[in-house]
Design an enzyme around this catalytic site. Structure first.
Site, mmCIF file in Angstrom:
data_model
loop_
_atom_site.group_PDB
_atom_site.id
_atom_site.type_symbol
_atom_site.label_atom_id
_atom_site.label_comp_id
_atom_site.label_asym_id
_atom_site.label_seq_id
_atom_site.Cartn_x
_atom_site.Cartn_y
_atom_site.Cartn_z
ATOM 1 N N LYS A 1 28.764 41.608 42.009
ATOM 2 C CA LYS A 1 29.945 42.363 41.576
ATOM 3 C C LYS A 1 31.229 41.833 42.194
ATOM 4 O O LYS A 1 31.210 41.149 43.216
ATOM 5 C CB LYS A 1 29.762 43.860 41.880
ATOM 6 N N ARG B 1 19.253 47.203 42.465
ATOM 7 C CA ARG B 1 19.451 46.660 41.121
ATOM 8 C C ARG B 1 20.102 45.288 41.246
ATOM 9 O O ARG B 1 21.243 45.191 41.693
ATOM 10 C CB ARG B 1 20.324 47.628 40.316
HETATM 11 C C1 YH5 Z 1 24.921 50.176 39.125
HETATM 12 O O1 YH5 Z 1 25.570 49.837 40.120
HETATM 13 N N1 YH5 Z 1 25.848 48.519 37.418
HETATM 14 S S1 YH5 Z 1 26.331 47.261 35.055
HETATM 15 C C2 YH5 Z 1 30.374 43.397 36.910
HETATM 16 C C3 YH5 Z 1 29.998 42.291 37.659
HETATM 17 C C4 YH5 Z 1 28.690 42.169 38.092
HETATM 18 C C5 YH5 Z 1 27.768 43.133 37.798
HETATM 19 C C6 YH5 Z 1 32.110 41.197 37.445
HETATM 20 N N2 YH5 Z 1 24.677 49.284 35.703
HETATM 21 C C7 YH5 Z 1 25.079 49.547 37.852
HETATM 22 O O2 YH5 Z 1 25.964 45.103 37.088
HETATM 23 N N3 YH5 Z 1 23.455 51.043 36.890
HETATM 24 C C8 YH5 Z 1 25.589 48.395 36.118
HETATM 25 O O3 YH5 Z 1 30.846 41.280 37.998
HETATM 26 C C9 YH5 Z 1 24.333 50.015 36.789
HETATM 27 N N4 YH5 Z 1 24.040 51.218 39.175
HETATM 28 C C10 YH5 Z 1 23.323 51.627 38.088
HETATM 29 N N5 YH5 Z 1 22.473 52.647 38.235
HETATM 30 C C11 YH5 Z 1 27.578 46.458 36.019
HETATM 31 C C12 YH5 Z 1 27.112 45.254 36.736
HETATM 32 C C13 YH5 Z 1 28.134 44.218 37.043
HETATM 33 C C14 YH5 Z 1 29.426 44.356 36.606
#
Ligand code: YH5
Length: 266
Positions: A213, A248
């Site tokens: 992230k 996750r």
């Molecule tokens: C979460 O924390 N996150 S989707 C932006 C990024 C990298 C990764 C710009 N679904 C979560 O993974 N569900 C997502 O870089 C989730 N907890 C739960 N329960 C976002 C994501 C991401 C977004």
């Protein structure tokens, strides 16, 4: 479902054409299968399938589009594996169809606040992850604000637990998640991570998602997503050390190694 006393690895499978770090790679069921098999070999306990992009700025998708993205993938996985599958959705009808197709867990970044989500989750009687988000994906990263981020996130999750129990969701089916990156600045995210022990102390299994992230990119002088892997693994280890039950992640093998080290020191 009763979670064992261990740290589960939830491997991320995006089936959105606009995913930031694997842009459209896993939309075809065949490609998705390859990625799922790789994550299972590497030690994933759960495969998290999401057909709605919830990254900052993402647009809404229709029920039909989301179903078209996720259901064939779930059906295909079920032809070769009985692994745990979570469905990353906020839509009641997607929750229902996904569980009918073989999904075991609901992962809802909107914590069952959408129409019919509470009653549907209660009826399906599967574990459900309640996540905190301030605002909506489209705009959540423009000036997030809290007086006390830890207290506000905790209060929100407590309110959603209360609503879930009132709707008939079994206590043992509730998982909580502070929602790193969802309407939070770097400082908000760090405050929440420092307070992980407080979330663990609620007694509900805690899920944490920090993998790749942008909070990590900010700490690493604006490193792009593919250069955030070591930082992701370190944060995963720190979370596991403090009793986080589900991580996750994108990088399953590296995270599995980190958990093995944490476990060896217990
Ligand atoms: C979460 O924390 N996150 S989707 C932006 C990024 C990298 C990764 C710009 N679904 C979560 O993974 N569900 C997502 O870089 C989730 N907890 C739960 N329960 C976002 C994501 C991401 C977004």
């Amino acid at each position: 479902m009763k979670f064992e006393d261990k740290t589960y690895i939830m491997g991320i499978l995006n089936v959105t054409p606009d995913s930031f770090s694997d842009g459209g790679q896993f939309v075809k069921p065949g490609d998705a299968v390859k990625q799922v098999k790789k994550m299972l070999v590497e030690g994933a306990d759960i495969i998290d399938i999401g057909g709605e992009s919830t990254r900052p700025g993402a647009k809404d998708v229709s029920v039909e589009e989301e179903l078209n993205r996720v259901i064939p993938v779930i059906q295909t996985i079920r032809q070769f594996s009985d692994c745990l599958i979570s469905i990353d959705t906020s839509k009641a009808s997607v929750m229902r169809e996904a569980v009918l197709a073989g999904a075991n867990i609901i992962n809802d970044v909107r914590a069952l606040q959408e129409d019919n989500a509470l009653s549907t989750a209660a009826e399906l009687d599967v574990p459900v992850c309640l996540m905190h988000m301030q605002g909506q994906p489209r705009s959540m990263q423009n000036k997030p604000r809290y007086n006390d981020v830890v207290a506000e996130v905790k209060d929100f999750l407590q309110a959603r637990i209360t609503a879930s129990l009132a709707a008939g969701i079994h206590k043992d089916n509730i998982i909580i998640d502070p929602g790193f990156g969802f309407g939070k600045t770097l400082e908000h995210n760090l405050s929440l991570f420092r307070a992980i022990d407080k979330f663990v102390a609620t007694g509900y299994p805690l899920l944490v998602g920090v993998s790749r992230k942008s909070m990590l990119g900010k700490i690493l002088n604006d490193a792009p997503a593919d250069e955030r892997i070591y930082a992701s693994v370190v944060m995963a280890a720190l979370a596991a050390q403090q009793g986080v039950r589900i991580l996750r992640v994108h990088d399953v093998k590296a995270t599995a190694d980190a958990i093995a080290i944490v476990n060896s020191l217990k």
